[in-house]
Design a protein around this motif. Sequence first.
Motif, short mmCIF file in Angstrom:
data_model
loop_
_atom_site.label_atom_id
_atom_site.label_comp_id
_atom_site.label_asym_id
_atom_site.label_seq_id
_atom_site.Cartn_x
_atom_site.Cartn_y
_atom_site.Cartn_z
N GLU A 72 13.23 0.27 -18.57
CA GLU A 72 12.16 -0.60 -19.07
C GLU A 72 10.99 -0.57 -18.10
O GLU A 72 11.14 -0.86 -16.91
N LEU A 124 17.23 -10.24 -17.57
CA LEU A 124 18.29 -9.31 -17.97
C LEU A 124 19.43 -10.08 -18.62
O LEU A 124 19.74 -11.20 -18.23
N SER A 125 20.09 -9.45 -19.59
CA SER A 125 21.38 -9.94 -20.06
C SER A 125 22.41 -8.85 -19.83
O SER A 125 22.09 -7.66 -19.84
N THR A 126 23.66 -9.26 -19.58
CA THR A 126 24.70 -8.31 -19.19
C THR A 126 25.96 -8.51 -20.02
O THR A 126 26.17 -9.56 -20.63
N ALA A 133 19.01 0.67 -15.32
CA ALA A 133 20.22 -0.12 -15.12
C ALA A 133 21.41 0.53 -15.80
O ALA A 133 21.30 1.13 -16.87
N VAL A 139 24.26 -3.82 -17.84
CA VAL A 139 23.12 -4.56 -18.39
C VAL A 139 22.90 -4.09 -19.83
O VAL A 139 22.91 -2.89 -20.10
N THR A 147 12.29 -0.42 -14.36
CA THR A 147 13.67 -0.76 -14.01
C THR A 147 14.61 0.18 -14.75
O THR A 147 14.40 0.49 -15.93
N SER A 171 20.26 -5.52 -21.83
CA SER A 171 18.88 -5.74 -22.22
C SER A 171 18.06 -6.13 -21.00
O SER A 171 18.58 -6.79 -20.09
N ALA A 172 16.79 -5.74 -20.99
CA ALA A 172 15.87 -6.12 -19.91
C ALA A 172 14.47 -6.26 -20.48
O ALA A 172 14.05 -5.45 -21.30
N ILE A 185 21.27 -2.49 -10.97
CA ILE A 185 19.89 -2.66 -11.39
C ILE A 185 19.00 -2.05 -10.32
O ILE A 185 19.07 -2.44 -9.15
#
Length: 324
Positions: free
Chosen positions: A298, A46-48, A309, A32, A307, A34-35, A313
Amino acid sequence: MQNGDGPSTELDLHALRSLSSSKQCTDATLPVNSATYSRDGMQMILSTDDDSIYLYDLSSGQKSRSVNSKKYGASHVKFASDATCAIHGSTKIDHTIRYLSLADNKYIRYFTGHTELVTGLRMSPNDDMFLSVSRDKTLRLWDLRTYNCMGIMNLDSVAIADFDPEGLIYAAGTGQGCLKLYDLRSFDKGPFSSFEVPAELKNIGWTSMKFSPCGKMILICTNSDKMILIDAFTGIIKSVLEGHLNQQNIALNASFSPDSNFIVCGSSDNSLYAWSTESGQIVHRFQTPHEQTPNLVEFNPVYISFTSADKKIVLWCPSEEIGT
C-alpha cells in the motif's frame, strides 16, 4: 519518517529505486489482511488475521494504538472520512460491518445485512459513503451516518469494487470477466458502461480492484501470477502485468504509486516487483526482509513511501528521510 520539505507525490524511476526498508514491525502474529493510510499520509491502520487492529504514527514509524477484536475478528479495515474512526469487516460470529471510534475503542454503529463473509470494503474519497462486497454475491452502498443500506445490487458471483478518485462513480467486477461502471447518483438505473475482458483472463480469480489515483486506469488484482491493467474510459486492456510469482495462489494486493506511474506487488520469492503503468514492464525488483510472500502493498497517498506486509510490516522510504 518524513522530512521537513513538505509532501511530494512525484516518483520517477530513480526515486522509486531509491526506496529502502526503513522500519520493520513485528506486532502481528499472523498475516496482515488490510492496510490503509489516512488522507494526510501521517497515519496507517492495519487489520490482521490474529483478530487485531493496529494504528501507526508515521512521523515516528511506531505503533500508537492497538485494538483487539478477538470476539468478532477483523478484516478490510479502512479509515473513515477522518482518521479518528474506522470501519472493518467481521470474520467471526456474524458478517456485520463495524464502525469504530479509535479514540476510545468503542463501536459507534453496526451495519448489518450481509449473510456471508464480507470480502471487500471501500470508503468514498470525499464523503461518508462506503461500498461493501460479500460472498453472498451482493454489493451494498452505505452511509456512515445511518444504519440503513442505501442500495443493494444482487450479482451472479462474488464481486470486487472501488470508487473512482473523485467519488462520483464506482466500478464493480465479477468472476465472469465483466467490469461495470455506475454513476453514484443513479446507480439504481444500472451501469452506464460495461467492459468484457478477453476469454483467457476470465478464468483467473479476481480478488480486488483499484482505481489509479489519476482516475485513468483500473487495476484488477488476482490470485494468480497475473494482474490486469485496464483503461478506465475505454475498457481496453493496457497491460497484463506478469513476471512475479504466486505459487500459493493467494490474493496479492498491489498498489499504485500516488502519481499513477508505477504499480508494486509482492511475489512468492519474497520480493516486491514494480511495473511501469506506461509500458507494463517490470522496472525494478525490491529485495525484502520478508520471510513469507508479502501479500499486501500500500502506497502512502501523500509522501514517497509505501508499506509491504505478510505478518511482518515493512515501511519503505528514501533512506535520507528515515528516522531510526
